[in-house]
Design a protein around this motif. Structure first.
Motif, PDB file in Angstrom:
ATOM      1  N   GLU A 187       0.852  -1.185   0.000  1.00 20.79           N
ATOM      2  CA  GLU A 187       0.000   0.000   0.000  1.00 20.79           C
ATOM      3  C   GLU A 187       0.889   1.236   0.000  1.00 20.79           C
ATOM      4  O   GLU A 187       1.997   1.206   0.531  1.00 20.79           O
ATOM      5  CB  GLU A 187      -0.907   0.004   1.232  1.00 20.79           C
ATOM      6  CG  GLU A 187      -1.907  -1.141   1.257  1.00 20.79           C
ATOM      7  CD  GLU A 187      -2.799  -1.098   2.483  1.00 20.79           C
ATOM      8  OE1 GLU A 187      -2.654  -0.132   3.276  1.00 20.79           O
ATOM      9  OE2 GLU A 187      -3.614  -2.007   2.657  1.00 20.79           O
ATOM     10  N   VAL A 188       0.385   2.318  -0.576  1.00 21.75           N
ATOM     11  CA  VAL A 188       1.149   3.557  -0.660  1.00 21.75           C
ATOM     12  C   VAL A 188       0.457   4.643   0.159  1.00 21.75           C
ATOM     13  O   VAL A 188      -0.760   4.826   0.068  1.00 21.75           O
ATOM     14  CB  VAL A 188       1.296   4.020  -2.123  1.00 21.75           C
ATOM     15  CG1 VAL A 188       1.890   5.425  -2.187  1.00 21.75           C
ATOM     16  CG2 VAL A 188       2.169   3.050  -2.912  1.00 21.75           C
ATOM     17  N   VAL A 189       1.248   5.318   0.975  1.00 23.60           N
ATOM     18  CA  VAL A 189       0.777   6.523   1.664  1.00 23.60           C
ATOM     19  C   VAL A 189       1.586   7.683   1.099  1.00 23.60           C
ATOM     20  O   VAL A 189       2.804   7.763   1.316  1.00 23.60           O
ATOM     21  CB  VAL A 189       0.965   6.412   3.185  1.00 23.60           C
ATOM     22  CG1 VAL A 189       0.574   7.732   3.855  1.00 23.60           C
ATOM     23  CG2 VAL A 189       0.152   5.251   3.748  1.00 23.60           C
ATOM     24  N   GLU A 190       0.924   8.560   0.354  1.00 20.68           N
ATOM     25  CA  GLU A 190       1.594   9.722  -0.217  1.00 20.68           C
ATOM     26  C   GLU A 190       1.720  10.791   0.862  1.00 20.68           C
ATOM     27  O   GLU A 190       0.731  11.193   1.475  1.00 20.68           O
ATOM     28  CB  GLU A 190       0.812  10.258  -1.415  1.00 20.68           C
ATOM     29  CG  GLU A 190       1.548  11.267  -2.245  1.00 20.68           C
ATOM     30  CD  GLU A 190       2.722  10.683  -3.009  1.00 20.68           C
ATOM     31  OE1 GLU A 190       3.627  11.457  -3.345  1.00 20.68           O
ATOM     32  OE2 GLU A 190       2.720   9.463  -3.278  1.00 20.68           O
ATOM     33  N   VAL A 191       2.932  11.213   1.106  1.00 18.79           N
ATOM     34  CA  VAL A 191       3.221  12.145   2.193  1.00 18.79           C
ATOM     35  C   VAL A 191       3.177  13.570   1.658  1.00 18.79           C
ATOM     36  O   VAL A 191       3.720  13.859   0.582  1.00 18.79           O
ATOM     37  CB  VAL A 191       4.601  11.851   2.807  1.00 18.79           C
ATOM     38  CG1 VAL A 191       4.965  12.888   3.868  1.00 18.79           C
ATOM     39  CG2 VAL A 191       4.626  10.432   3.399  1.00 18.79           C
ATOM     40  N   ASN A 192       2.536  14.451   2.395  1.00 18.17           N
ATOM     41  CA  ASN A 192       2.533  15.870   2.056  1.00 18.17           C
ATOM     42  C   ASN A 192       3.935  16.413   2.322  1.00 18.17           C
ATOM     43  O   ASN A 192       4.401  16.396   3.467  1.00 18.17           O
ATOM     44  CB  ASN A 192       1.503  16.613   2.914  1.00 18.17           C
ATOM     45  CG  ASN A 192       1.424  18.090   2.582  1.00 18.17           C
ATOM     46  OD1 ASN A 192       2.389  18.823   2.743  1.00 18.17           O
ATOM     47  ND2 ASN A 192       0.257  18.523   2.128  1.00 18.17           N
ATOM     48  N   PRO A 193       4.638  16.897   1.293  1.00 19.16           N
ATOM     49  CA  PRO A 193       6.025  17.304   1.475  1.00 19.16           C
ATOM     50  C   PRO A 193       6.207  18.590   2.272  1.00 19.16           C
ATOM     51  O   PRO A 193       7.327  18.901   2.681  1.00 19.16           O
ATOM     52  CB  PRO A 193       6.527  17.481   0.028  1.00 19.16           C
ATOM     53  CG  PRO A 193       5.311  17.760  -0.765  1.00 19.16           C
ATOM     54  CD  PRO A 193       4.192  17.024  -0.109  1.00 19.16           C
TER      55      PRO A 193
END
Length: 386
Positions: free
Chosen positions: A139-145
Motif C-alpha cells: 500500500e502507498v501513503v503519499e506524504v505531504n512534502p
C-alpha cells in the motif's frame, strides 16, 4: 500411536490362536470355552444325523479357533495398513505445508507492506521498482512534502519509509531493498532478525548537522551457500554493489540539475510534482511557482557542487552511456537475463524524469533506451515474482 499399538497386539493374539493345538479341551482357553458352550447348546438341534458329539465338538473347536485367529490376523493387518497409510498422508501433508510456507515467503505474500513516499522522489521510485519487479503487494501513503503529517508518528522524518507487519520499520531506500531481498532468500530468518544486520550510525557532518547512515546497506546478509546461489559467477556481487552505490552517489545528483535546468523546465517539473503529489490548493500554487524558482537556483548550486558541465545534459548522457557500456552487448541486464538490484536502482532513479523534457532528451540522445524499455516491461509484468 495408541491405535497402532492396539492393532499390533490384536495381530499377535490372532497369530497365537493359530498356533494352538486343534484338540485342546474346552475350558483351557477363552476362545475354546466360548465355542464349547455354543456347540453344547446347539449340537442336538443342529446335528441330528447320528454323528458323534465329541467329534463334532472337536472339529468345531479346531475350525473355529483357526477361523477366529485368521480374523484377528486379517483385522490387525488391515489396521496396520491403515495406520501406515494415514502416517504417510500426514507426513506428505506436513511437507506440503512446509513447502507452501517457504513458497509464500519466497514470493513475499506473507508480508504486509506500507510505503510512505513522495511519488517523484528518486529514492522512493527505487523502492517501488524493487517491489513491482518482485511482485510484492504494498500500500502507498503519499506524504505531504510541506507538513508531512503522515509521518508525525515517526522520529525518522525522511522518505521512503517501509512499514512491515508487527511494527517493523525500514528506513533508507538501499536498506529497504537489501533487507527485503535478504528476507526473500533467507527463508529461515524473520524480518526483525534481518533488519538487525543493518544498524544505524549517527554522526555529524561538516555543516554540523546530524546525519544517519546504515552499515552494510548494499550487502545481502546470506550464508555462503545462499550467496553462491545468488551470485554464481565471480565478481557479480561486487559489480552489483558498485553500481547500486553509483546510483545513490552520482546518478541521483544529476536529476535535479537536469529537470530544473531552465526556468521553463523548472516550472514544468513542479507542475508534474504538484499534479502527482499530495498538496492542498494553496500549497500546490505555492510549490509550483515559488518552488520552481527556488529549485532553479538550487540546481545551479548543485551543478557547481558536483562539478557538472555547463550543459548538464552531457553529464546525464555520459552517465547512462557508462551504465549501458558496463552491461555490455552480451547481457540484457547487468544481472544477465534478469535484472539485479543495480538494474532496479538505476531504473528507479531514471524513471522519475518520465514526462519531462530531460527524459525525452535522454532517450533520444543516449544508448539507454533499449535497456530502459526492457526494465519497464520487467517491472510491469513482475518478472521477479517466480
Amino acid at each position: 500411536m495408541a491405535a497402532a499399538c492396539a492393532r499390533t497386539l490384536v495381530s499377535k493374539v490372532g497369530w497365537s490362536l493359530l498356533q494352538r493345538p486343534a484338540a485342546r479341551r474346552p475350558g483351557t482357553g477363552t476362545v475354546s470355552y466360548l465355542l464349547g458352550n455354543v456347540s453344547a447348546r446347539g449340537s442336538r438341534r443342529t446335528y441330528g444325523t447320528g454323528v458323534h458329539r465329541s467329534t463334532l465338538l472337536s472339529s468345531l473347536r479346531a475350525g473355529g479357533a483357526r477361523a477366529l485367529g485368521c480374523a484377528f490376523l486379517l483385522g490387525g493387518g488391515l489396521g496396520l495398513y491403515q495406520t501406515v497409510k494415514l502416517s504417510v498422508r500426514q507426513q506428505q501433508h506436513r511437507a506440503e505445508e512446509e513447502e507452501e510456507e517457504g513458497g509464500t515467503k519466497a514470493a513475499g505474500r506473507d508480508l504486509k507492506l506500507t510505503l510512505y513516499q513522495y511519488k517523484t522522489c528518486p529514492f522512493c521510485s527505487k523502492v517501488r521498482a524493487f517491489l513491482d519487479f518482485y511482485g510484492l503487494p504494498y500500500e502507498v501513503v503519499e506524504v505531504n512534502p510541506v507538513m508531512r503529517k503522515e509521518l508525525k508518528w515517526s522520529t525518522y522524518r525522511k522518505v521512503p519509509i517501509l512499514m512491515v507487519q508487527d511494527g517493523v520499520q525500514l528506513n533508507d531506500s538501499s536498506v529497504i531493498i537489501s533487507s527485503l531481498r535478504t528476507y526473500l532468500i533467507n527463508k529461515d530468518k524473520s524480518m526483525s532478525e534481518v533488519i538487525r544486520c543493518y544498524p544505524e550510525l549517527k554522526s555529524v557532518n561538516d555543516s554540523g548537522k546530524e546525519v544517519t547512515e546504515y552499515s552494510n546497506k548494499y550487502w545481502l546478509m546470506l550464508s555462503e551457500e545462499r550467496n553462491a546461489e545468488t551470485y554464481p559467477e565471480k565478481g557479480m556481487q561486487k559489480e552489483e554493489m558498485k553500481w547500486r552505490k553509483w546510483a545513490d552517489d552520482w546518478l541521483v545528483h544529476l536529476i535535479s540539475p537536469n529537470v530544473y535546468r531552465t526556468t521553463g523546465e523548472a516550472l514544468a517539473s513542479f507542475d508534474y510534482i504538484v499534479r502527482e503529489g499530495k498538496f492542498g490548493a494553496f500549497e500546490g500554487f505555492f510549490a509550483k511557482y515559488v518552488g520552481a524558482a527556488a529549485m532553479f537556483l538550487i540546481a545551479k548550486r548543485l551543478k557547481s557542487r558536483h562539478n557538472l558541465q555547463d550543459d548538464v545534459r552531457q553529464d546525464l548522457y555520459k552517465a547512462v552511456n557508462d551504465w549501458v557500456a558496463a552491461i555490455g552487448k552480451k547481457r540484457k541486464f547487468m544481472g544477465g537475463d534478469r535484472p539485479n538490484l543495480a538494474d532496479l536502482a538505476v531504473f528507479g532513479v531514471l524513471r522519475v524524469m518520465e514526462g519531462l523534457q530531460a527524459f525525452d532528451d535522454m532517450m533520444d540522445n543516449s544508448k539507454v533506451q533499449h535497456w530502459y524499455r526492457r526494465m519497464e516491461k520487467a517491472t510491469l509484468e513482475h518478472e521477479g515474482r517466480d
